[in-house]
Enzyme design. Structure first.
Site, PDB file in Angstrom:
ATOM      1  N   ASP A 191       0.840  -1.198   0.000  1.00  0.00           N
ATOM      2  CA  ASP A 191       0.000   0.000   0.000  1.00  0.00           C
ATOM      3  C   ASP A 191       0.878   1.252   0.000  1.00  0.00           C
ATOM      4  O   ASP A 191       2.087   1.188   0.220  1.00  0.00           O
ATOM      5  CB  ASP A 191      -0.892   0.010   1.247  1.00  0.00           C
ATOM      6  CG  ASP A 191      -1.660  -1.288   1.419  1.00  0.00           C
ATOM      7  OD1 ASP A 191      -2.429  -1.634   0.513  1.00  0.00           O
ATOM      8  OD2 ASP A 191      -1.471  -1.958   2.455  1.00  0.00           O
ATOM      9  N   ASP A 215      -1.752  -2.339  -4.175  1.00  0.00           N
ATOM     10  CA  ASP A 215      -2.904  -2.769  -3.383  1.00  0.00           C
ATOM     11  C   ASP A 215      -3.812  -1.567  -3.109  1.00  0.00           C
ATOM     12  O   ASP A 215      -4.573  -1.165  -3.970  1.00  0.00           O
ATOM     13  CB  ASP A 215      -2.433  -3.458  -2.103  1.00  0.00           C
ATOM     14  CG  ASP A 215      -3.544  -4.243  -1.411  1.00  0.00           C
ATOM     15  OD1 ASP A 215      -4.490  -4.678  -2.094  1.00  0.00           O
ATOM     16  OD2 ASP A 215      -3.468  -4.434  -0.189  1.00  0.00           O
ATOM     17  N   ASP A 216      -3.750  -0.984  -1.944  1.00  0.00           N
ATOM     18  CA  ASP A 216      -4.598   0.159  -1.606  1.00  0.00           C
ATOM     19  C   ASP A 216      -3.759   1.423  -1.433  1.00  0.00           C
ATOM     20  O   ASP A 216      -2.557   1.355  -1.175  1.00  0.00           O
ATOM     21  CB  ASP A 216      -5.359  -0.115  -0.306  1.00  0.00           C
ATOM     22  CG  ASP A 216      -6.213  -1.371  -0.394  1.00  0.00           C
ATOM     23  OD1 ASP A 216      -7.120  -1.412  -1.244  1.00  0.00           O
ATOM     24  OD2 ASP A 216      -5.958  -2.313   0.377  1.00  0.00           O
ATOM     25  N   ASP A 219      -4.351   1.765   4.016  1.00  0.00           N
ATOM     26  CA  ASP A 219      -4.866   0.490   4.508  1.00  0.00           C
ATOM     27  C   ASP A 219      -4.720   0.429   6.023  1.00  0.00           C
ATOM     28  O   ASP A 219      -3.613   0.523   6.555  1.00  0.00           O
ATOM     29  CB  ASP A 219      -4.086  -0.660   3.869  1.00  0.00           C
ATOM     30  CG  ASP A 219      -4.742  -2.016   4.086  1.00  0.00           C
ATOM     31  OD1 ASP A 219      -5.701  -2.106   4.884  1.00  0.00           O
ATOM     32  OD2 ASP A 219      -4.300  -2.996   3.460  1.00  0.00           O
ATOM     33  N   LYS A 271      -8.942   2.176   2.645  1.00  0.00           N
ATOM     34  CA  LYS A 271      -9.485   0.960   3.263  1.00  0.00           C
ATOM     35  C   LYS A 271      -9.304   1.098   4.770  1.00  0.00           C
ATOM     36  O   LYS A 271      -8.190   1.075   5.287  1.00  0.00           O
ATOM     37  CB  LYS A 271      -8.787  -0.290   2.732  1.00  0.00           C
ATOM     38  CG  LYS A 271      -9.377  -1.576   3.286  1.00  0.00           C
ATOM     39  CD  LYS A 271      -9.028  -2.791   2.434  1.00  0.00           C
ATOM     40  CE  LYS A 271      -7.575  -3.144   2.468  1.00  0.00           C
ATOM     41  NZ  LYS A 271      -7.285  -4.359   1.679  1.00  0.00           N
TER      42      LYS A 271
END
Length: 410
Positions: A191, A215-216, A219, A271
């Site tokens: 992330d 990914d994010d 997070d 997230k």
């Protein structure tokens, strides 16, 4: 009488015990560590520093073969400082460190995580450093009361900046974290910024830009079976305390730019929880004046976190799935905007408290609802103080005071 004189001298002149240290890629570890005779090793400077010392890194690229371990603490009145010297560009390239990259499905020992590995260390300040190609950029564990400002973490082989464990009262200001990926997990966990596996009040992320991570963008999930000598191999933990997130922008996360097969990246902008259902506890996160755009999944999601969130004047635009997705947290949503998201503006359970948001009115929001949708307005170089230029990006064209603004001084 002499004892009293010594005490007075020490009280008046404490700085003599905390000399500044200079380091240069062209220095020598046999040198004195002065501006005219700098050291070469950042680790040696860290080891020699005493509380109150400032370590100045001269411009250039540093290529350590072992990561920089920071494991001692300053005090509130005498912090350690690690910073670039007077506006010079400092890059610390971790390509020669273990885990760059680790093999597919391989583990990465706790001690090897991070170009900067900060553990059990308090009262450190870090300024104007660029960390690239490392096994994480910054990895801070059980580390509290630290300050990070104008840090860039890019193209690392795990998360750019990770805060973990029993960590509290940390401030991360004006972080740029982008292009981070994890070949050992095919995109599952790298992330831009992550705060995971622990607890601690008072952690703040402000003025960050998190983009093009595998990914994010951000997070707050936790990982199962963390590698740490004080944690059972069968234990999993999320970050169970409130995190404050302000003036932060996440975009372009979760796309497979590295041709990982199979691809495991998620692609949320923010997230805000998740993990093992048997171990989730409420964390009352506060998200203010943030923007999520053009991410591969949702803009803002609780991801099964059951806390009481407060989201004020945030904007989710052009995300592939949902703008704001909250089903397990109870979020108080005020003055937020969701527009041009692929699946729906929102997905909110009945428990959510929603007032004065774009979806609470009769207007249909789309690209034409904004002064500008020119993404270049939030990209590119920052100002010297770390802010970005205020602009009309995603401001309501009708002047309504809802949604995020790029005027971070407001």
């Amino acid at each position: 009488m002499m004892g009293k004189s010594v005490w007075v001298f020490a009280a008046l002149f404490p700085a003599v015990l905390a000399a500044d240290i200079y380091v240069s890629p062209d220095g020598s570890d046999d040198a004195a560590g002065t501006i005219d005779a700098p050291l070469q090793s950042i680790q040696l400077a860290v080891d020699q520093a005493t509380a109150g010392s400032t370590i100045y890194l001269r411009g250039g690229t540093y290529t350590p073969t072992s990561n920089i371990q920071i494991t001692k603490s300053g005090t509130a009145s005498a912090p350690y400082v690690l910073r670039a010297y007077e506006g010079e560009s400092v890059i610390i390239d971790g390509e020669e460190l273990p885990g760059t990259p680790a093999d597919l499905d391989a583990s990465l020992d706790n001690a090897d995580r991070g170009i900067l590995h900060i553990q059990d260390a308090e009262y450190w300040e870090f300024y104007d450093l660029e960390l690239i190609n490392g096994p994480y950029g910054v990895y801070a564990r059980d580390a509290s009361n630290n300050h990070y400002e104008r840090i860039t973490t890019r193209n690392n082989y795990e998360t750019g900046f990770q805060l973990q464990g029993e960590s509290s009262n940390n401030v991360v200001l004006y972080l740029d974290s982008y292009g981070n990926r994890d070949p050992r997990k095919n995109g599952e966990s790298a992330d831009g910024f992550a705060c995971k596996e622990g607890s601690g009040e008072g952690n703040i992320l402000r003025g960050a830009r998190l983009w093009n991570n595998v990914d994010d963008g951000l997070d707050l999930w936790y990982a199962v079976n963390p590698v740490h000598p004080r944690i059972s191999a069968n234990t999993s933990r999320e970050f169970k305390s409130a995190v404050t997130i302000e003036d932060t922008i996440a975009w372009g996360n979760g796309f497979n730019r590295w041709d990982f097969t199979p691809f495991e990246g998620d692609g949320n902008g923010f997230k805000l929880g998740g993990g093992d259902d048997t171990d989730i506890g409420p964390a009352d996160h506060i998200i203010t004046n943030c923007i999520a755009f053009s991410n591969a999944k949702d803009g803002f999601t609780d991801n099964s976190q059951p806390g009481n969130f407060v989201l004020t004047r945030n904007t989710a635009w052009d995300n592939t799935a949902v703008g704001f997705k909250f089903g397990t947290a109870v979020a108080t949503l005020t003055g937020n905007i969701a527009a041009s998201n692929g699946e729906a503006p929102t997905s909110l359970s009945d428990e959510q408290i929603s007032d004065g948001n774009s979806w609470d009115g009769d207007e249909d929001w789309d690209d034409g609802s904004f002064v500008s949708v020119d993404v270049s307005l939030v990209q590119g170089e920052r100002n010297a103080d770390g802010t970005i230029e205020p602009s009309g990006f995603l401001l309501p064209a009708d002047g309504e005071e809802i949604g995020a603004t790029t005027d971070w001084s407001a």
